[in-house]
Enzyme design. Structure first.
Site, short mmCIF file in Angstrom:
data_model
loop_
_atom_site.label_atom_id
_atom_site.label_comp_id
_atom_site.label_asym_id
_atom_site.label_seq_id
_atom_site.Cartn_x
_atom_site.Cartn_y
_atom_site.Cartn_z
NE ARG A 8 -4.11 7.57 -2.04
CZ ARG A 8 -3.09 6.83 -1.58
NH1 ARG A 8 -2.90 5.62 -2.04
NH2 ARG A 8 -2.27 7.30 -0.68
NE ARG B 244 3.09 7.11 7.04
CZ ARG B 244 2.54 6.49 5.98
NH1 ARG B 244 2.16 5.25 6.07
NH2 ARG B 244 2.40 7.14 4.86
#
Ligand code: AMP
Length: 216
Positions: free
Chosen positions: A159, A92
């Site tokens: 979440r 990432r």
């Protein structure tokens, strides 16, 4: 001849990489390795790494490269990765991409593309099973019975990092830290764009078509 492939799935959070990674892993019979899942698992078990990672994850920020690289270096050396692997959510950052190169070569980077509006819609409606991790969507993939997992009867929840404020932050982080990887892998000649719009079955077909084209 068995075709070994080390694959990276790239794209902003919420674009459906995880779903595609599952489908592809089943089809190619190679492991899917998702750094987000690994860290959520560590957080659930309250390990030292998990506790540290959770504070970053809940804010929508990236876990420090050092921690992620340490986890991934170990994971990629495991036996099941010898037949190839699919990386979902890693690398990432450029530091992670360069770190990865020291451990394994990458054959193809599938870069999933969709509009910001579509991504926000998808991710903020997402519901996850507390127990088995199955993913639903309040509009596009509803469970048979409200708030309950079809597979294991577990309770569904949103979440923390899929709430709108945190999602916006994650998209910002993606723009700044992860998007430069598109150019990085394009220059290396391993990047392939995949249109991520529409039904997951349609996206899966595009993925397979892209991989088939590479084998020729
Ligand atoms: P994901 O489920 O892949 O969107 O990951 C959820 C969260 O885990 C991210 O918002 C980050 O906080 C953390 N995370 C996952 N993968 C990485 C990574 N490669 N580098 C840093 N943080 C990560």
């Amino acid at each position: 001849m068995v075709f070994i492939m080390n694959i990276v799935l790239l794209g902003p959070p919420g674009i459906g990489k995880g779903t595609q990674a599952d489908a592809l892993a089943a089809k190619l019979r190679i492991p899917k390795i998702c750094t987000g899942d690994i860290m959520r698992d560590e957080a659930r078990k309250r390990t030292p790494i998990g506790r540290k990672a959770k504070s970053y994850m809940d804010r929508g920020e990236l876990v420090p490269d050092r921690i992620v690289l340490e986890i991934m270096e170990k994971r990629l050396k495991e036996n099941d990765c010898r037949k190839g692997f699919i990386l979902d959510g890693f690398p990432r950052t450029l530091v992670q991409a360069k770190g990865l190169e020291k451990t394994a070569g990458i054959d193809v980077v599938l870069n999933f593309v969709a509009s910001q509006k579509e991504i926000l819609e998808r991710i903020t409606g997402r519901l996850t099973c507390q127990y088995c991790g199955e993913i639903y969507h309040s509009e596009f993939a509803r469970p048979k019975s409200h708030g309950v997992c079809d597979k294991c009867n577990g309770e569904l929840y949103q979440r923390e990092d899929q709430k709108e404020g945190v999602v916006r932050k994650r998209l910002e982080v993606y723009e700044k830290q992860t998007k430069p990887l598109i150019e990085y892998y394009r220059k290396k000649g391993v990047l392939a764009n995949v249109n991520a719009k529409g039904r997951k079955e349609d996206v899966s077909k595009r993925v397979l078509k892209t991989l088939d084209a590479l084998k020729k």
